[in-house]
Design an enzyme around this catalytic site. Structure first.
Site, mmCIF file in Angstrom:
data_model
loop_
_atom_site.group_PDB
_atom_site.id
_atom_site.type_symbol
_atom_site.label_atom_id
_atom_site.label_comp_id
_atom_site.label_asym_id
_atom_site.label_seq_id
_atom_site.Cartn_x
_atom_site.Cartn_y
_atom_site.Cartn_z
ATOM 1 C CD GLU A 55 -3.041 -0.319 -0.002
ATOM 2 O OE1 GLU A 55 -3.056 0.064 -1.198
ATOM 3 O OE2 GLU A 55 -3.617 -1.334 0.386
ATOM 4 C CG ASP A 58 0.544 2.727 -6.633
ATOM 5 O OD1 ASP A 58 0.738 3.527 -5.691
ATOM 6 O OD2 ASP A 58 -0.524 2.712 -7.300
ATOM 7 N N GLY A 155 -11.580 2.815 -1.234
ATOM 8 C CA GLY A 155 -10.317 2.102 -1.416
ATOM 9 C C GLY A 155 -10.436 0.865 -2.296
ATOM 10 C CB SER A 157 -10.055 0.638 -7.720
ATOM 11 O OG SER A 157 -8.750 0.873 -7.450
ATOM 12 C CG ASP A 202 -6.088 1.900 -8.041
ATOM 13 O OD1 ASP A 202 -5.435 1.077 -7.373
ATOM 14 O OD2 ASP A 202 -6.448 3.002 -7.609
ATOM 15 C CE LYS A 246 -7.428 8.017 -5.192
ATOM 16 N NZ LYS A 246 -8.579 7.122 -5.366
#
Ligand code: ADP
Ligand code: NG1
Length: 487
Positions: A55, A58, A155, A157, A202, A246
């Site tokens: 987490e 990426d 969370g 996506s 994602d 987000k």
């Protein structure tokens, strides 16, 4: 139109199949026909995902380990001969939207009054990205009807599935085909138009997922390798009932830029010349040439302080404040005056190590299965040990996200705590600050685990009746990636 594409379809392109006749598709088809007076000519389906481990790494260039969910964004579409997009949504909370499309430069992505993006902005991100890729060459407009069942802002996506579904629909409408990795990278770039500097996990899993296995995804170059999860493990998703959009806050971008600054400082203090370009913590490690464990030591040596002020960062990097803002910060983080660099970099390197360990354990148990020395049935003890080791890595990930990365939420912590009392390990998944937890639950404990969460979390803590709680807690099986359906 689809015939030509079908005949040219390569195995690494998004698959095209005959539209299945199920209740959801039929309902969407009826809605479409009532609205647009004709049947859709194709459908696009893009799944949500749950990240098992890896987490907030990426965007630092490190591999992650997600799997696609059954929940998805389903789009019904047909072409129109005008340069316009007509958007409808099966959920009435998402209002209809129409717009003319000329060039990608003219597509504006603006937040609503609360600073949150309008839902259709995610669609526009996908179309803007596709048009930019096509250098504004567009043959057809689109009428789109969207039906999504991924819990939003949780969370899992939902936003990336929506961006990717829009981008894929638009490219298909222009008769353009791309490989799965190309379109995944394009969608990752497209979603950044919303304002968050996501890393691409994602969109990668949305296109590269395969049924029955998770994917170990590496970046630069983007690649996915199947990971067979232990047969006795079930991954359970539990919603914390706290939504976190987000793009509505700068929490996400703050973490991204703290990692950028940490990477730049580690490189500078290691005496390696930098060209002041943005560099990830993974690239920094490659340039310095150390192992992940050695990088953890280096963080403690070169970034010992809990807080770094802007002027200190400037002085280490030999730039002035304006230069620092222009080179490394984003529009919504330019005003930041303090940065937590040690904590963020420690999380990233340690989490990257956990991903490697998790993957190795899975491949060892997968190999033993292939070789006929299957621990699941022959040796229950060793299977339990495997699940427990994997679970512990997930728990360590949660602790790190909570303490070092500071992106958990009290409800998520409570789910993790309740799970632990049953000996089940879990962690927050996705960006955090709310959203969902994912737990590794041994198959034989599944029923009891879900019942306990319904009682101890949803009923006692959130006042949600046990009967209604089934919407928020569910077992998952890895699903396949994006697909196009034609008649
Ligand atoms: P996530 O973690 O789910 O990707 P984000 O905060 O990035 O969460 O994005 C959530 C936003 O995506 C929602 O607020 C909404 O604007 C949009 N969205 C998600 N699902 C749908 C849907 N089915 N229809 C329309 N918009 C959606
Ligand atoms: P969610 O919260 O699921 O959308 C976000 C980022 C990912 C990754 C995770 C944290 C986007 C589109 N997604 O996922 O790239 O950084 O947070 O691991 O920005």
């Amino acid at each position: 139109m689809p015939t030509e594409m079908e005949s040219e379809l390569k195995s690494d392109e998004v698959p095209i199949a005959i539209t299945p006749s199920d209740e959801r598709i039929n309902r969407l088809s009826r809605l479409y026909e009532d609205e647009f007076g004709k049947k859709p000519s194709f459908y696009v389906r893009v799944p949500g995902r749950v990240n098992i481990i890896g987490e907030h790494i990426d965007y630092c260039g490190f591999p992650v380990l997600p799997m696609a969910l059954e929940q998805d964004i389903l789009v019904a579409a047909s072409l129109i001969q005008e340069p316009a997009i007509y958007l409808r949504n099966a959920n009435s909370k998402y209002k209809s939207f129409n717009t003319k499309i000329t060039t990608y430069e003219e597509i504006e992505i603006t937040p609503d009054g609360d600073g949150k993006p309008f839902w259709y902005n995610y669609v526009l991100c996908g179309i803007k990205g596709a048009l930019e890729y096509l250098e504004n060459k567009m043959e057809n407009g689109l009428q789109l009807y969207i039906d999504g069942n991924i819990p939003p802002a949780s969370g899992l996506s939902s936003s990336s599935a929506l961006v990717s579904a829009a981008c894929l629909s638009f490219l298909y409408a222009q008769n353009v085909s791309m490989s799965k990795t190309e379109i995944a990278s394009l969608c990752a770039k497209s979603e950044r138009y919303i304002g968050t500097q996501g890393g691409g996990m994602d969109q990668a899993i949305a296109f590269l997922a395969e049924k029955y296995c998770a994917q170990y995804i590496t970046f630069q170059p983007l690649q996915a390798t199947s990971v067979i999860l232990p047969e006795e493990a079930v991954f359970v998703v539990a919603h914390s009932l706290a939504e976190a959009n987000k793009a509505a806050t700068n929490d996400y971008n703050r973490r991204v830029i703290e990692c950028r600054l940490a990477a730049q400082i580690l490189l500078t203090l290691s005496g390696i010349p930098t060209d002041k370009k943005i560099i990830t913590l993974s690239e920094t490690r490659n340039k310095i040439g150390k192992t992940l464990k050695e990088m953890i030591q280096l963080v403690l040596t070169y970034l010992p302080k809990d807080i770094y002020r802007k002027n200190e960062v400037c002085s280490i990097l030999s730039v002035d404040e304006k230069e620092l803002e222009n080179l490394y910060l984003t529009a919504n983080t330019k005003h930041m005056t303090e940065f937590k660099l040690k904590q963020r970099a420690l999380h990233v390197y340690e989490e990257a190590l956990r991903v490697e360990e998790f993957r190795n354990i899975c491949s060892q148990s997968g190999n033993s299965k292939v070789n006929g020395t299957n621990g699941h049935t022959i040796n229950g003890e060793s299977q339990n040990e495997t699940l427990s080791t994997l679970g512990k890595l997930m728990l360590q990930s949660h602790e790190s996200l909570k303490n070092l990365y500071e992106c958990s939420h009290t409800n998520l912590d409570l789910i993790v705590e309740i799970s632990q009392k049953l000996g089940i390990h879990s962690r927050l998944t996705g960006a955090g600050w709310g959203g969902c937890a994912v737990a590794l639950c041994p198959k034989n404990l599944l029923e009891n685990y879900i019942e306990t969460l319904k009682e101890e979390f949803y009923d006692k803590h959130c006042n949600i009746d046990k009967v209604d709680a089934h919407m928020y807690v569910f077992a998952t099986t890895p699903n396949h990636g994006a697909i196009i359906y034609v008649n």
